[in-house]
Structure formats: C-alpha cells, structure tokens
Write an enzyme that holds these catalytic residues in place. Structure first.
Site, PDB file in Angstrom:
ATOM      1  N   HIS A  12      13.758  -5.246 -71.351  1.00 50.78           N
ATOM      2  CA  HIS A  12      13.974  -6.638 -70.647  1.00 50.78           C
ATOM      3  C   HIS A  12      13.685  -6.351 -68.870  1.00 50.78           C
ATOM      4  O   HIS A  12      14.009  -5.424 -68.423  1.00 50.78           O
ATOM      5  CB  HIS A  12      15.097  -7.488 -70.743  1.00 50.78           C
ATOM      6  CG  HIS A  12      16.339  -7.102 -70.364  1.00 50.78           C
ATOM      7  ND1 HIS A  12      16.815  -6.713 -69.153  1.00 50.78           N
ATOM      8  CD2 HIS A  12      17.222  -6.324 -71.103  1.00 50.78           C
ATOM      9  CE1 HIS A  12      17.836  -6.215 -68.918  1.00 50.78           C
ATOM     10  NE2 HIS A  12      18.328  -5.912 -69.953  1.00 50.78           N
ATOM     11  N   GLU A  83      22.149  -5.931 -77.383  1.00 48.22           N
ATOM     12  CA  GLU A  83      22.704  -4.886 -76.658  1.00 48.22           C
ATOM     13  C   GLU A  83      24.103  -4.222 -77.192  1.00 48.22           C
ATOM     14  O   GLU A  83      24.738  -4.898 -77.922  1.00 48.22           O
ATOM     15  CB  GLU A  83      22.792  -5.149 -75.209  1.00 48.22           C
ATOM     16  CG  GLU A  83      23.238  -3.950 -74.176  1.00 48.22           C
ATOM     17  CD  GLU A  83      22.429  -2.676 -74.408  1.00 48.22           C
ATOM     18  OE1 GLU A  83      22.134  -1.884 -75.247  1.00 48.22           O
ATOM     19  OE2 GLU A  83      21.905  -2.376 -73.209  1.00 48.22           O
TER      20      GLU A  83
END
Length: 198
Positions: A12, A83
């Site tokens: 990202h 994550e």
C-alpha cells in the site's frame, strides 16, 4: 493448459505511521495524500499484466491503494492478507520496543498478544495455495511484513526469512513459477521506479 503461476504483489501507499516507523497492524490508518498519489502512479506499470484475479487486504490503506490503482471494482477482500497482528506493539516504533526489549526481533520473537512468524506464515501459505490454483496472474494488495513473509514462503523458506526482503511503500514485486523448471522464483522485488519524478 493452465498458465504458470504469477503473483504481482503491491504494498500500500504511504500512511502517517509508515512514515514515522510505527508498527501498523490492525489499526486502520488511512493513506496520506502522498500515499494516494503513489497509488495512482501504480496504474501505468500494472497495465503490463492481464490479471485472472485481484485480491486485497480489507484494511483501508490497502483497499484504497487497490482502488486508486484502478482495480477497486474487481478486487476481492481476503482477510488472510491483513498485516501482521502486532498485539501489544501496535503503534510502537522499533526504538520504543527495544527500550524495554533490546534484543527483540519480530522475525524470531513475534509479538506479545499478537502473531508469531509461524502464524503469519500459515496465513500466507493459504494465499499461495489459492493463487497457485488460479489460471493466470494474480494481483495482491497488502502490507510490508505480510508480503515479506509471502516472498519467503513462496520460495519455501521459513517465515522469519522475510527479514531479507525489504519492501517500500507502493512497491511492486513479482513472484512466479519458472515455466521450464516449475521452481518458485522472484522475478522482481521492491520496484519503486514508477514513483520516480517525471
């Protein structure tokens, strides 16, 4: 005949915590304006592939990167792409953690009240198995530590060997099965050339 497995991995764009070095696991931190610009600049290089599937972490910093890169309408969220759960170390920098645990290393120690390297490895193993069953290239939008573990596991290495695979924000990496040997290989890693000025 099934096409060889190819995974295009995208971290990202930049957030306030990725900039400050704070561990950002499950906290849903948004992209900075600079992170949105990075995500938009992913459009051109990602046109090099035709994707059979697009998967994203459901966390907004990954899903917004996916949307700004032009794949929001075709992407499927995958919770396994979230994550590393940093538990008690969420929001803390390495310096803050090592003030109390000088020898701490996430790649060997994991985190209290969070995930171990083996936990994250099990999640990415599921992603890899699913990707290898897809007929064609798979595009994945996710996070630094998660993708580093994925790179290691793609090669059959222990999850902790993700420490060898540095990954910048909005970087593109490509892992594949070699078409001749069928061996897992890294074709490209941590490519941020699309972010260069001009």
């Amino acid at each position: 005949m099934k096409k060889p497995s190819v995974l295009v991995l995208v971290r990202h764009g930049e957030t306030a915590w990725s900039r400050s070095g704070q561990h950002t696991g499950r906290t849903d931190i948004p992209l900075l304006d600079e992170g949105r610009q990075m995500a938009t600049r992913l459009r051109e290089p990602l046109r090099a592939w035709t994707f059979a599937a697009v998967w994203t972490s459901p966390l907004s910093r990954a899903s917004e990167t996916c949307a700004l890169a032009g794949f929001g309408d075709v992407a499927a969220p995958r919770p396994d792409l979230m994550e590393w759960d940093y538990g008690a170390y969420e929001g803390k920098t390495k310096d803050e953690i090592r003030a109390h645990r000088p020898d701490w290393r996430i790649w060997t120690d994991g985190v209290p009240q969070g995930e171990s390297p083996q936990d994250v490895g099990a999640r990415v193993d599921r992603v890899i198995a699913e990707a290898r069953a897809v007929d064609g290239a798979v595009l994945v939008f996710a996070h630094s530590h998660l993708l580093r573990v994925l790179g290691a596991r793609w090669l059959g290495l222990p999850p902790g060997d993700g420490r060898f695979f540095v990954l910048g924000t909005a970087a593109i990496s490509v892992v594949a099965l070699d078409p001749d040997s069928r061996q897992p290989v890294i074709q490209r890693w941590n490519d941020t050339s699309h972010l260069a000025p001009g």
